[in-house]
Design an enzyme around this catalytic site. Structure first.
Site, mmCIF file in Angstrom:
data_model
loop_
_atom_site.group_PDB
_atom_site.id
_atom_site.type_symbol
_atom_site.label_atom_id
_atom_site.label_comp_id
_atom_site.label_asym_id
_atom_site.label_seq_id
_atom_site.Cartn_x
_atom_site.Cartn_y
_atom_site.Cartn_z
ATOM 1 N N ASP A 1 -6.638 1.482 12.339
ATOM 2 C CA ASP A 1 -7.703 0.764 12.136
ATOM 3 C C ASP A 1 -8.635 0.569 13.305
ATOM 4 O O ASP A 1 -9.888 0.332 13.271
ATOM 5 C CB ASP A 1 -7.300 -0.700 11.706
ATOM 6 N N GLN B 1 0.798 -0.844 -0.018
ATOM 7 C CA GLN B 1 0.030 -0.076 -0.169
ATOM 8 C C GLN B 1 0.886 1.263 -0.166
ATOM 9 O O GLN B 1 0.624 2.272 -0.607
ATOM 10 C CB GLN B 1 -0.880 0.093 1.174
ATOM 11 N N ASN C 1 -2.691 -0.849 13.475
ATOM 12 C CA ASN C 1 -2.583 -0.363 12.308
ATOM 13 C C ASN C 1 -1.818 -1.352 11.392
ATOM 14 O O ASN C 1 -1.365 -2.431 12.192
ATOM 15 C CB ASN C 1 -1.726 0.982 12.270
ATOM 16 N N LYS C 2 -1.468 -1.312 10.065
ATOM 17 C CA LYS C 2 -0.886 -1.955 9.386
ATOM 18 C C LYS C 2 0.192 -2.718 9.881
ATOM 19 O O LYS C 2 1.014 -1.880 10.517
ATOM 20 C CB LYS C 2 -0.541 -1.556 8.026
HETATM 21 O O1 MRU Z 1 -5.374 -3.408 5.150
HETATM 22 P P1 MRU Z 1 -5.533 -1.937 4.737
HETATM 23 O O2 MRU Z 1 -4.792 -1.430 3.759
HETATM 24 O O3 MRU Z 1 -6.793 -1.781 4.869
HETATM 25 O O4 MRU Z 1 -4.737 -1.271 6.092
HETATM 26 C C1 MRU Z 1 -4.978 0.003 6.196
HETATM 27 C C2 MRU Z 1 -4.193 0.933 7.154
HETATM 28 O O5 MRU Z 1 -3.649 0.234 8.039
HETATM 29 C C3 MRU Z 1 -4.358 2.193 7.541
HETATM 30 O O6 MRU Z 1 -3.203 2.892 7.876
HETATM 31 C C4 MRU Z 1 -5.610 2.478 8.438
HETATM 32 O O7 MRU Z 1 -6.679 1.834 7.989
HETATM 33 C C5 MRU Z 1 -5.768 3.848 8.540
HETATM 34 S S1 MRU Z 1 -6.614 4.672 7.056
HETATM 35 C C6 MRU Z 1 -6.801 6.404 7.325
#
Ligand code: MRU
Length: 355
Positions: free
Chosen positions: A253, A212, A263-264
């Site tokens: 998240d 991402q 978070n990720k």
């Molecule tokens: O797996 P993803 O791409 O949905 O993960 C997204 C994240 O970890 C973002 O940092 C988080 O959702 C915040 S988005 C404003």
């Protein structure tokens, strides 16, 4: 601005909120298919439950706030086709759709927050005819999206002055326009500082396994004219040691009541590295990401994803077919490592308490 999640009417009008004189019904959920970026900018238009479920599961739409907005408008899109003999039956069938969408991804609390908000709103709906209830769901979905847009702007303003001329800012994954209805959360202060005429460099971690950071963050920031450098995840320590980073900002998240944040995957490691190098580590997220029912971060459900995401790099197999894989999509950063949490209401400093 990128129109990551929108409502599209039968006349082809693309909406981020209700507009006077525009017929909302019939309409569809409209999404950027993020799996195709950065090579192709392709939109999905759908009112099909399984297609919407799949779009969330496969990360065509991803990022906590965008998932919430897509689920709300997706619920409204599917509800248009629900046939029922009574209002009770209609409401029950909407709940079944919401329950299905809620199974798509477990970590981002915005998904459950948005679906619960829509279903609760439906139950309170005064004029109980099926058509009015269908309209109510679209209006509520657009209200959630509009609120998300306002939230992004407010986070940008509250975080803007953390970024000064000449700074190096590190981020992980994508918490930008592609993860929300507007400017993003972690990237919103960057857009705001850029608008204020400051020049700075963003170091965007690649973010294995689904990239991402390199596919999405690098794409949207360079498109906006912001200086961005992509690094592999394992380069962060060296880049910090070289003195290139003045602060880290990431999204989240789910935030527990004590300020622990999910978070990720890779975020926790980055926070430890930032601590070691005396670099402030900030989190940007709206109130819809705070789950006050969870006392601390160990209670946040962590999504485990398909091993194939790790065995492959893009379309190419890079590990033995039979190798065992562990693929948690998120990690939890303890609040002790966080210098501040930027929400739409301001910059919160420790000690955090979101009860
Ligand atoms: O797996 P993803 O791409 O949905 O993960 C997204 C994240 O970890 C973002 O940092 C988080 O959702 C915040 S988005 C404003």
């Amino acid at each position: 601005m990128l129109e990551t999640v929108r409502w599209i009417t039968a006349e082809g009008k693309i909406l981020s909120r209700c507009e006077e004189g525009v017929d909302l019904l019939p309409g569809k959920l409209r999404l950027i298919d993020q799996t195709l970026l950065p090579q192709e900018l392709v939109f999905i238009e759908t009112d099909d439950l399984e297609e919407i479920f799949d779009a969330i599961l496969r990360l065509c739409v991803r990022g906590a706030p965008a998932i919430g907005c897509a689920a709300a408008l997706g619920l409204a899109a599917v509800a248009q086709h629900i046939k029922a003999e009574s209002i009770e039956e209609f409401t029950d069938k909407v709940q079944v759709v919401a329950d299905r969408l809620a199974q798509s991804r477990p970590t981002a609390v915005n998904l459950f927050w948005a679906l619960d908000k829509c279903c609760a709103h439906l139950r309170r709906c005064a004029v109980k005819s099926a058509d009015n209830m269908r309209l109510t769901l679209i209006r509520e979905g657009l209200e959630i999206l509009d609120e998300d847009i306002r939230m992004c702007r407010a986070i940008g303003e509250h975080g803007r002055d953390l970024i000064q001329h000449g700074m190096g800012v590190m981020t992980h994954c994508n918490a930008g326009a592609l993860a929300t209805g507007d400017f993003g959360t972690a990237l919103s202060p960057m857009y705001a500082a850029h608008e204020a005429g400051r020049s700075f460099t963003v170091y965007s971690d690649e973010t294995r396994p689904l990239l991402q950071g390199s596919r999405l963050t690098a794409w949207e920031l360079s498109r906006a004219g912001i200086d961005v450098v992509t690094i592999c995840d394992n380069m962060a320590a060296q880049v910090m040691k070289e003195g290139k980073i003045d602060l880290v900002i990431v999204g989240s998240d789910r935030i527990a009541a004590n300020g622990d944040i999910a978070n990720k995957i890779g975020t926790y490691g980055l926070a430890i590295l930032a601590k070691h190098h005396n670099i402030p580590f900030y989190v940007a997220a709206p109130y819809s990401t705070i789950d006050t029912s969870l006392e601390h971060g160990d209670l946040i459900p962590i999504e485990n994803r398909d091993p194939e995401e790790v065995r492959n790099f893009g379309a190419r197999r890079t590990a033995p077919e039979e190798v065992r894989v562990y693929n948690p999509a998120f990690d939890v950063t303890p609040h002790e490592l966080i210098a501040g949490i930027i929400t739409e209401s301001g910059l919160h400093r420790p000690p955090f308490s979101f009860n």
